[in-house]
Design a protein around this motif. Structure first.
Motif, PDB file in Angstrom:
ATOM      1  N   SER A 226      27.885  45.265  18.604  1.00  0.00           N
ATOM      2  CA  SER A 226      26.554  45.854  18.766  1.00  0.00           C
ATOM      3  C   SER A 226      25.890  46.221  17.446  1.00  0.00           C
ATOM      4  CB  SER A 226      26.641  47.112  19.641  1.00  0.00           C
ATOM      5  OG  SER A 226      26.990  46.779  20.960  1.00  0.00           O
ATOM      6  N   THR A 227      26.700  46.485  16.424  1.00  0.00           N
ATOM      7  CA  THR A 227      26.112  46.879  15.143  1.00  0.00           C
ATOM      8  C   THR A 227      26.148  45.737  14.140  1.00  0.00           C
ATOM      9  OG1 THR A 227      26.789  49.170  15.531  1.00  0.00           O
ATOM     10  CG2 THR A 227      26.168  48.583  13.291  1.00  0.00           C
ATOM     11  N   ALA A 228      27.342  45.327  13.712  1.00  0.00           N
ATOM     12  CA  ALA A 228      27.441  44.311  12.657  1.00  0.00           C
ATOM     13  C   ALA A 228      26.800  42.986  13.083  1.00  0.00           C
ATOM     14  CB  ALA A 228      28.907  44.100  12.285  1.00  0.00           C
ATOM     15  N   LEU A 229      27.279  42.407  14.175  1.00  0.00           N
ATOM     16  CA  LEU A 229      26.788  41.101  14.604  1.00  0.00           C
ATOM     17  C   LEU A 229      25.336  41.158  15.063  1.00  0.00           C
ATOM     18  CD1 LEU A 229      27.312  38.116  15.232  1.00  0.00           C
ATOM     19  CD2 LEU A 229      28.187  38.824  17.475  1.00  0.00           C
ATOM     20  N   ALA A 230      25.009  42.103  15.942  1.00  0.00           N
ATOM     21  CA  ALA A 230      23.658  42.149  16.512  1.00  0.00           C
ATOM     22  C   ALA A 230      22.604  42.486  15.458  1.00  0.00           C
ATOM     23  CB  ALA A 230      23.605  43.159  17.661  1.00  0.00           C
ATOM     24  N   PHE A 231      22.923  43.381  14.531  1.00  0.00           N
ATOM     25  CA  PHE A 231      21.954  43.716  13.491  1.00  0.00           C
ATOM     26  C   PHE A 231      21.691  42.528  12.579  1.00  0.00           C
ATOM     27  CE2 PHE A 231      22.038  48.048  14.753  1.00  0.00           C
ATOM     28  CZ  PHE A 231      21.010  48.706  14.080  1.00  0.00           C
ATOM     29  N   VAL A 232      22.727  41.783  12.231  1.00  0.00           N
ATOM     30  CA  VAL A 232      22.526  40.594  11.399  1.00  0.00           C
ATOM     31  C   VAL A 232      21.684  39.566  12.151  1.00  0.00           C
ATOM     32  CG1 VAL A 232      23.670  38.638  10.278  1.00  0.00           C
ATOM     33  CG2 VAL A 232      24.606  40.930  10.020  1.00  0.00           C
ATOM     34  N   MET A 233      21.963  39.375  13.448  1.00  0.00           N
ATOM     35  CA  MET A 233      21.163  38.458  14.260  1.00  0.00           C
ATOM     36  C   MET A 233      19.700  38.887  14.289  1.00  0.00           C
ATOM     37  SD  MET A 233      23.462  37.639  17.629  1.00  0.00           S
ATOM     38  CE  MET A 233      24.779  36.420  17.608  1.00  0.00           C
ATOM     39  N   TRP A 234      19.463  40.171  14.540  1.00  0.00           N
ATOM     40  CA  TRP A 234      18.091  40.676  14.629  1.00  0.00           C
ATOM     41  C   TRP A 234      17.371  40.489  13.294  1.00  0.00           C
ATOM     42  CZ3 TRP A 234      14.963  42.054  18.477  1.00  0.00           C
ATOM     43  CH2 TRP A 234      13.792  42.775  18.171  1.00  0.00           C
ATOM     44  N   ASN A 235      18.037  40.849  12.204  1.00  0.00           N
ATOM     45  CA  ASN A 235      17.411  40.738  10.891  1.00  0.00           C
ATOM     46  C   ASN A 235      17.155  39.281  10.496  1.00  0.00           C
ATOM     47  OD1 ASN A 235      17.508  43.501  10.781  1.00  0.00           O
ATOM     48  ND2 ASN A 235      19.223  43.606   9.366  1.00  0.00           N
ATOM     49  N   ARG A 236      18.068  38.394  10.891  1.00  0.00           N
ATOM     50  CA  ARG A 236      17.852  36.968  10.627  1.00  0.00           C
ATOM     51  C   ARG A 236      16.685  36.447  11.468  1.00  0.00           C
ATOM     52  NH1 ARG A 236      17.193  32.611   7.614  1.00  0.00           N
ATOM     53  NH2 ARG A 236      18.073  30.694   8.515  1.00  0.00           N
ATOM     54  N   GLY A 237      16.605  36.879  12.717  1.00  0.00           N
ATOM     55  CA  GLY A 237      15.483  36.487  13.565  1.00  0.00           C
ATOM     56  C   GLY A 237      14.157  36.953  13.001  1.00  0.00           C
ATOM     57  N   LEU A 238      14.140  38.180  12.448  1.00  0.00           N
ATOM     58  CA  LEU A 238      12.926  38.694  11.822  1.00  0.00           C
ATOM     59  C   LEU A 238      12.542  37.866  10.602  1.00  0.00           C
ATOM     60  CD1 LEU A 238      13.614  42.531  11.997  1.00  0.00           C
ATOM     61  CD2 LEU A 238      11.773  41.327  13.172  1.00  0.00           C
ATOM     62  N   GLN A 239      13.538  37.342   9.926  1.00  0.00           N
ATOM     63  CA  GLN A 239      13.274  36.507   8.752  1.00  0.00           C
ATOM     64  C   GLN A 239      12.575  35.212   9.146  1.00  0.00           C
ATOM     65  OE1 GLN A 239      16.726  34.729   6.767  1.00  0.00           O
ATOM     66  NE2 GLN A 239      15.912  35.381   4.785  1.00  0.00           N
ATOM     67  N   LEU A 240      12.884  34.696  10.337  1.00  0.00           N
ATOM     68  CA  LEU A 240      12.384  33.398  10.759  1.00  0.00           C
ATOM     69  C   LEU A 240      11.063  33.460  11.520  1.00  0.00           C
ATOM     70  CD1 LEU A 240      15.778  31.857  11.956  1.00  0.00           C
ATOM     71  CD2 LEU A 240      14.547  31.345   9.833  1.00  0.00           C
ATOM     72  N   LEU A 241      10.715  34.641  12.032  1.00  0.00           N
ATOM     73  CA  LEU A 241       9.497  34.787  12.838  1.00  0.00           C
ATOM     74  C   LEU A 241       8.617  35.897  12.286  1.00  0.00           C
ATOM     75  CD1 LEU A 241      10.896  34.655  16.490  1.00  0.00           C
ATOM     76  CD2 LEU A 241       9.540  32.890  15.372  1.00  0.00           C
ATOM     77  N   PRO A 242       7.315  35.885  12.579  1.00  0.00           N
ATOM     78  CA  PRO A 242       6.477  37.031  12.241  1.00  0.00           C
ATOM     79  C   PRO A 242       7.001  38.288  12.931  1.00  0.00           C
ATOM     80  CG  PRO A 242       5.126  35.142  12.835  1.00  0.00           C
ATOM     81  CD  PRO A 242       6.540  34.774  13.169  1.00  0.00           C
ATOM     82  N   ALA A 243       6.971  39.402  12.235  1.00  0.00           N
ATOM     83  CA  ALA A 243       7.514  40.647  12.792  1.00  0.00           C
ATOM     84  C   ALA A 243       6.844  41.020  14.111  1.00  0.00           C
ATOM     85  CB  ALA A 243       7.350  41.778  11.779  1.00  0.00           C
TER      86      ALA A 243
END
Length: 292
Positions: A226-243
């Motif tokens: 919930s923290t390590a994996l999901a936060f990296v996924m969320w932050n990577r998704g934010l990198q690829l799409l407009p916030a």
């Protein structure tokens, strides 16, 4: 929609779904570990996983001096304040109220993205958020019963605001640094901030049965998944799409949480669950089909 946008949507959806499942796990241990200590403990576990991932990825740790305020702000606003207020608000009220207030997060993200990143406001973005928010309200309802208090609702509103602001700041930071690095720094900053608070009550800390299966397995899930994996996924998704487009996917969290609460905690699904689910899926379809 190109491949990078598709990957961003997938990562945001997976992260939000993992956080939906997190509520079931939190309910299993929140009566044993108070909210702040629980956040601190999951961050400690997450740091181990993130540290190993950084080592395997051979990240370069040169950070420009001018970027430290941004990275520190992410750790303080998102990892410390938002998660702390979210856990406390849910503890004082209910998961249902938490989901209702959480549904305001996408609106806050759109506003902050417009103000800070100068992202353009469009009718499609506003319409998709409104559709998804209506779906959340249908799923969890708006009837407030039981332990709900004004303090808890206030904590949840602060959590929604700070999460939205953090998401926009992460979008800015990941233009220069890998999402794994941003996540690790933010988690480390939050852990340092929370440690004095947790250790101010040593008797409470020592009384927790850390090595029982219920507590240890829950912390492994909360920390690594919930923290390590999901936060990296969320932050990577934010990198690829407009916030401003990320908020709609965040609303998968209460949908998954409601389903898992029904499956594992015998929580009843509201009559509007099916319709609410269709509205959330419809809002994501709008984002996928018509956004550039």
């Amino acid at each position: 929609m190109n491949k990078s946008q598709g990957l961003g949507m997938l990562l945001l959806s997976l992260a939000a779904s993992i956080w939906g499942g997190m509520f079931v796990v939190v309910k299993a241990v929140v009566t044993i570990i108070d909210p702040i200590t629980l956040v601190w403990a999951r961050y400690l576990v997450a740091l181990v996983g993130l540290g190993l991932a950084c080592h395997w990825s051979r990240l370069t740790w040169h950070i420009r001096r001018r970027d430290w305020p941004l990275l520190i702000a992410i750790g303080l606003i998102g990892n410390t304040l938002s998660i702390g207020f979210q856990e406390t608000g849910t503890w004082l009220t209910s998961a249902q109220l938490g989901a209702v207030v959480t549904s305001a997060t996408p609106t806050f993200i759109i506003i902050f993205a417009h103000l800070i990143l100068k992202e353009r406001l469009t009718g499609l973005k506003i319409g998709a958020v409104a559709l998804a928010t209506s779906g959340v309200l249908l799923i969890v309802g708006v009837q407030l019963t039981g332990r709900q208090t004004l303090l808890g609702a206030g904590c949840l509103i602060i959590a929604a605001l700070t999460w939205a602001l953090m998401s926009v700041l992460v979008k800015k930071a990941t233009a220069y640094y890998p999402p794994l690095q941003v996540t690790t720094i933010g988690t480390a900053i939050a852990t340092v901030c929370l440690t004095p608070i947790v250790f101010s009550q040593p008797k409470t800390l020592l009384a927790i049965p850390w090595f029982t299966p219920q507590v240890s397995l829950s912390l492994l899930y909360l920390g690594l998944i919930s923290t390590a994996l999901a936060f990296v996924m969320w932050n990577r998704g934010l990198q690829l799409l407009p916030a401003s487009r990320s908020g709609v996917f965040f609303l998968l969290q209460p949908l998954v949480g409601s389903l898992l609460g029904w499956a594992f905690l015998d929580e009843a699904l509201t009559p509007g669950f099916v319709l609410g689910t269709l509205l959330i899926i419809g809002s994501i379809w709008l984002e996928t089909r018509f956004s550039n």
